[in-house]
Design an enzyme around this catalytic site. Structure first.
Site, PDB file in Angstrom:
ATOM      1  N   ASP A 117       0.845  -1.195   0.000  1.00  0.00           N
ATOM      2  CA  ASP A 117       0.000   0.000   0.000  1.00  0.00           C
ATOM      3  C   ASP A 117       0.877   1.241   0.000  1.00  0.00           C
ATOM      4  OD1 ASP A 117      -2.533   1.275   0.045  1.00  0.00           O
ATOM      5  OD2 ASP A 117      -2.299   1.700   2.174  1.00  0.00           O
ATOM      6  N   TYR A 119       1.154   5.776  -0.567  1.00  0.00           N
ATOM      7  CA  TYR A 119       0.734   7.014   0.093  1.00  0.00           C
ATOM      8  C   TYR A 119       0.973   8.146  -0.911  1.00  0.00           C
ATOM      9  CZ  TYR A 119       0.599  10.115   4.309  1.00  0.00           C
ATOM     10  OH  TYR A 119       0.297  11.046   5.269  1.00  0.00           O
ATOM     11  N   HIS A 124      -3.867  14.244   0.308  1.00  0.00           N
ATOM     12  CA  HIS A 124      -4.096  13.399   1.483  1.00  0.00           C
ATOM     13  C   HIS A 124      -2.948  13.535   2.473  1.00  0.00           C
ATOM     14  CE1 HIS A 124      -5.145   9.958   3.952  1.00  0.00           C
ATOM     15  NE2 HIS A 124      -3.986   9.390   3.677  1.00  0.00           N
ATOM     16  N   ARG A 133       0.331  16.943  12.819  1.00  0.00           N
ATOM     17  CA  ARG A 133       1.509  17.774  13.096  1.00  0.00           C
ATOM     18  C   ARG A 133       1.186  19.236  12.767  1.00  0.00           C
ATOM     19  NH1 ARG A 133       3.153  13.586  10.017  1.00  0.00           N
ATOM     20  NH2 ARG A 133       3.444  14.915   8.184  1.00  0.00           N
ATOM     21  N   GLU A 193      -9.193   3.988  -2.569  1.00  0.00           N
ATOM     22  CA  GLU A 193      -7.958   3.783  -3.310  1.00  0.00           C
ATOM     23  C   GLU A 193      -8.232   3.099  -4.647  1.00  0.00           C
ATOM     24  OE1 GLU A 193      -4.651   2.133  -1.258  1.00  0.00           O
ATOM     25  OE2 GLU A 193      -5.286   2.858   0.715  1.00  0.00           O
ATOM     26  N   ASP A 225      -9.120   0.310   1.617  1.00  0.00           N
ATOM     27  CA  ASP A 225      -8.180  -0.182   2.619  1.00  0.00           C
ATOM     28  C   ASP A 225      -8.653   0.300   3.993  1.00  0.00           C
ATOM     29  OD1 ASP A 225      -5.982  -1.719   3.216  1.00  0.00           O
ATOM     30  OD2 ASP A 225      -4.600  -0.036   3.177  1.00  0.00           O
ATOM     31  N   ARG A 229      -8.087   3.741  12.952  1.00  0.00           N
ATOM     32  CA  ARG A 229      -7.193   4.876  13.203  1.00  0.00           C
ATOM     33  C   ARG A 229      -6.642   4.886  14.627  1.00  0.00           C
ATOM     34  NH1 ARG A 229      -5.793   6.609   8.187  1.00  0.00           N
ATOM     35  NH2 ARG A 229      -7.636   7.009   6.907  1.00  0.00           N
ATOM     36  N   TYR A 236       1.899   2.246  15.492  1.00  0.00           N
ATOM     37  CA  TYR A 236       2.688   2.343  14.261  1.00  0.00           C
ATOM     38  C   TYR A 236       4.109   2.853  14.454  1.00  0.00           C
ATOM     39  CZ  TYR A 236       2.557   7.428  13.475  1.00  0.00           C
ATOM     40  OH  TYR A 236       2.748   8.781  13.545  1.00  0.00           O
ATOM     41  N   LYS A 245      -4.335  -1.991  10.155  1.00  0.00           N
ATOM     42  CA  LYS A 245      -4.586  -2.051   8.718  1.00  0.00           C
ATOM     43  C   LYS A 245      -4.786  -3.465   8.204  1.00  0.00           C
ATOM     44  CE  LYS A 245      -4.180   0.955   6.240  1.00  0.00           C
ATOM     45  NZ  LYS A 245      -5.176   1.889   5.691  1.00  0.00           N
ATOM     46  N   THR A 338      -4.673   6.475  -0.206  1.00  0.00           N
ATOM     47  CA  THR A 338      -5.924   7.243  -0.207  1.00  0.00           C
ATOM     48  C   THR A 338      -5.911   8.312  -1.286  1.00  0.00           C
ATOM     49  OG1 THR A 338      -6.127   6.893   2.169  1.00  0.00           O
ATOM     50  CG2 THR A 338      -7.475   8.625   1.209  1.00  0.00           C
TER      51      THR A 338
END
Length: 403
Positions: A117, A119, A124, A133, A193, A225, A229, A236, A245, A338
């Site tokens: 997968d 990113y 996104h 952040r 996705e 996917d 969260r 993670y 996931k 995503t």
């Protein structure tokens, strides 16, 4: 309506012809099929009846033998299929080999080898960076514009559209908690996705260059996917996604061959950083795809992410995935990550749509920050086709069950 009489404008007309695997009532036997309108053609039986040299590849319970056969076979079979469903002289032979979609069971169309997968959406990635952040000088991580970020997932939990999804359990810890707790996820999310299906394998130790993308990748499909969260946020660091996931990834029952999407090819967004040679697609054919995705929760459309905005292309992802010498296998599946566009209405996850739950969605059946038990999520999409037609992608649906 007879199977050949597809209404004008149907996104699953003879210009499309996606592949799947189905079974008919009263039997467990699976066979490869091709969709035409609201019917599915038994391709193996058709190939045998019409004397196709590819009959042995098509009379199988999975797409993997066809995937492994390579681009010449893919083109030959597609050319033959188009003739079979458009030339009137074949009608008497083929009509008994069609089945109404409503009467068949659709299965996972290929045996999944590895799952990766990515990113690849800048929109996104920036949204996620701003959520988690907010004080960072740049919402993107320093490596984001230099390589397609990805991780290896769990292939054994890739499921076909229509499979119910049990709410996963795991450890979670809110910032204000003194210790983690165990239980069902309370922040279950989706990720809209596109998945790419590898056909021809590659040798261990030999990277696949950008220009060989279409020699290895057979087609694409929609992919959801699912993401827990809260579980992911706690687990993670430092190795990335794991239980948050790996519990389920839903894919369409239909794989659209790349050859059906020629008119949908577009250039990716302008790159802002110089790329290393193995990722530099300046002189390559357009690597993006103009796919218009819709995300619905309980039948209510909440987002329409545009795949054309994806910063990293599928060809670049394949090149990066193999540049260290990792080999491809027939049935490898890799997700785009995503898909999110620049506006609020184009965000491909509830994390973004609700800004991490701060701004719940107003749905006809109540507010949603994240998914509740009983919620059903459906992804649909189409792409521009020849002569103003639309190429439909098979939908991906999944309903959340209590954990």
């Amino acid at each position: 309506m007879p199977p050949f009489d597809v209404p004008e404008g149907d996104p699953f007309g003879p210009h499309n012809l996606p592949y799947g695997v189905f079974s008919i009532p009263g039997t467990q036997e699976r066979t490869v099929g091709v969709r035409l309108g609201d019917h599915v053609l038994d391709v193996g039986a058709a190939a045998h009846a019409l004397g196709s040299p590819y009959a042995s590849l098509l009379a199988r319970p999975t797409l993997n033998p066809l995937l492994a056969a390579g681009r010449t076979a893919w083109s030959d079979v597609r050319r033959a299929l188009t003739a079979w469903v458009t030339v009137p002289s074949h009608r008497d032979t083929l009509e008994p080999l069609f089945h109404p979609l409503s009467s068949v069971t659709l299965h996972l169309p290929f045996e999944v080898a590895d799952y990766v997968d990515f990113y690849a959406s800048e929109n996104h990635a920036r949204n996620v960076g701003q959520i988690f952040r907010p004080d960072a000088e740049d919402s993107l991580t320093p490596n984001w514009k230099h390589l397609p970020i990805g991780y290896h997932g769990r292939s054994g939990t890739v499921v076909v559209s229509g499979t119910d999804i049990g709410r996963p359990s795991g450890q979670r810890k809110a910032p204000t908690d003194t210790a983690p707790v165990f239980g069902p996820s309370v922040r279950l999310d989706i990720e809209a996705e596109v998945g790419f299906v590898v056909g021809v394998p590659s040798e261990l130790g030999r990277p696949v260059p950008l220009g060989d993308f279409r020699e290895h990748v057979f087609g694409l499909c929609l992919l959801n996917d699912w993401s827990a969260r809260d579980v992911q946020a706690w687990e993670y660091v430092p190795l990335g996604p794991f239980l948050g996931k790996s519990f389920a990834t839903s894919v369409s029952a239909w794989i659209t061959p790349l050859d059906a999407l020629e008119e949908a090819r577009v250039a990716p967004p302008q790159r802002t950083h110089e790329l290393l040679p193995y990722l530099d697609d300046t002189n390559e054919e357009p690597g993006g795809y103009d796919l218009r995705i819709s995300v619905a929760v309980n039948g209510h459309v909440v987002s329409e992410p545009p795949f054309s905005t994806m910063y990293w292309t599928a060809a670049q992802q394949l090149a990066h995935m193999t540049v260290n010498g990792a080999s491809l296998r027939t049935g490898d599946l890799y997700g785009s990550g995503t898909v999110s566009g620049p506006t609020e209405r184009e965000r491909g996850s509830l994390l973004e749509l609700t800004w991490n739950g701060r701004d719940p969605l107003e749905l006809p059946d109540g507010k949603r920050a994240f998914l509740e038990d009983g919620d059903e999520v459906t992804l649909t999409a189409w792409a521009p086709g020849p002569d103003g037609t639309r190429v439909g992608l098979g939908e991906v649906t999944g309903r959340v069950l209590a954990g």
